[in-house]
Scaffold this active site. Structure first.
Site, short mmCIF file in Angstrom:
data_model
loop_
_atom_site.label_atom_id
_atom_site.label_comp_id
_atom_site.label_asym_id
_atom_site.label_seq_id
_atom_site.Cartn_x
_atom_site.Cartn_y
_atom_site.Cartn_z
N TYR A 33 0.83 -1.20 0.00
CA TYR A 33 0.00 0.00 0.00
C TYR A 33 0.86 1.25 0.00
CZ TYR A 33 0.99 0.96 4.97
OH TYR A 33 1.60 1.25 6.16
N LYS A 143 6.39 -1.65 1.67
CA LYS A 143 5.23 -1.16 2.43
C LYS A 143 4.10 -2.19 2.32
CE LYS A 143 3.07 3.36 3.28
NZ LYS A 143 3.62 3.57 4.63
N GLU A 176 12.64 2.73 13.24
CA GLU A 176 11.60 3.70 12.90
C GLU A 176 10.47 3.56 13.91
OE1 GLU A 176 10.28 2.74 8.94
OE2 GLU A 176 9.91 0.65 9.44
N LEU A 200 11.26 1.85 6.34
CA LEU A 200 10.59 2.29 5.13
C LEU A 200 11.21 3.61 4.69
CD1 LEU A 200 8.09 1.78 3.21
CD2 LEU A 200 6.98 3.57 4.58
#
Length: 280
Positions: A33, A143, A176, A200
């Protein structure tokens, strides 16, 4: 329309949309996505998001049912149908539809789109964070729809009265957040984790780096640790939903507040770019 959904050519309000049970998302979460903000009916950084979307699909051998220009046109057409132009624009592609089988389903993927009203924070209000060991897999640069660790971490942050959760790997390396990138300012320099397979490559992250270079603020894309995080002059959290936030607390301990002028320069530069790009 207040909300709008799309599935392989069918449109409708989100609570009216249905999908086939044999869509591979149901059995395997087999898809990727991307998403970003719209303001004044202008989708911000759309080309960057679509490029990342197609790259994620390619890394998983998912066949896209549309071209990049077709998707861009479709997203804009859908945004134009909405009652407000300030939106969260989300899109995903799943591998296809077929009886449950671990082996890939042949043919093009299924395209989903979701639009809902949303506003971008101006980043002036500080947020609180927690930390949690990163138990995700080693394909964080893709993702994907497999987000259970991020969902659990977000819930833990919510229960703690915080807005995000910072992930770290064994040895203390910060990667992250559950649904954001995290960066630190130390001694006048922006330090952000490198875009390897553990994070990401955030679009907002790229715009923060660009803003820093324009402001002649040094940027280091190198790994850093929990100790570095807690001792940072400032802690910045960025995502496509909230471009440049800053934290003042992690795990109940005060952080940041040591380089407010530099932080404000970065925040203003990133938000100004967004406002100018989405002004009518």
């Amino acid at each position: 329309m207040k909300t709008l959904g799309y599935y392989n050519g069918k449109y409708g309000e989100l609570d009216e949309m249905t999908i086939p049970m044999n869509d591979r998302v149901s059995w395997f979460g087999d898809g990727v996505y991307d998403a970003g903000p719209s303001r004044n009916y202008e989708i911000f950084a759309i080309d960057e998001h679509i490029d990342r979307f197609f790259n994620s699909a390619g890394l998983l051998d998912i066949k896209m049912p549309v071209t990049k220009p077709e998707l861009k046109e479709l997203l804009q057409e859908m945004v134009n149908k909405m009652d407000t132009g300030n939106l969260f624009v989300y899109y995903q592609v799943t591998r296809g539809t077929g009886i449950r089988d671990h082996a890939y389903t042949e043919g093009p993927g299924n395209l989903w789109i979701m639009l809902k009203p949303a506003e971008i924070s101006d980043g002036t209000k500080p947020i609180k964070l927690i930390t949690r060991e990163d138990t995700r897999f080693f394909h964080c640069n893709i993702k994907t729809l497999n987000l259970i660790p991020s969902v659990v971490a977000t819930q833990k942050a919510k229960e703690a009265g915080c807005q995000e959760c910072v992930f770290y790997r064994p040895g203390g390396r910060v990667t992250e957040c559950a649904h954001s990138n995290v960066h630190i300012i130390k001694d006048g320099k922006l330090i952000t984790a490198p875009t390897d397979n553990l994070i990401l490559p955030g679009i907002a992250r790229a715009h923060i780096i660009k803003a820093c270079k324009k402001l002649e603020i040094p940027v280091s894309e190198t790994p850093y640790t929990l100790d570095d995080l807690f001792n940072a002059d400032e802690v910045i959290v960025s995502s496509s939903s909230n471009l440049c936030l800053h934290a003042n607390e992690i795990d109940g301990k005060p952080v940041g507040g040591k380089a407010p002028e530099l932080l404000e320069k970065i925040r203003v530069a990133v938000l100004d770019e967004f406002y100018k790009a989405t002004d009518k």
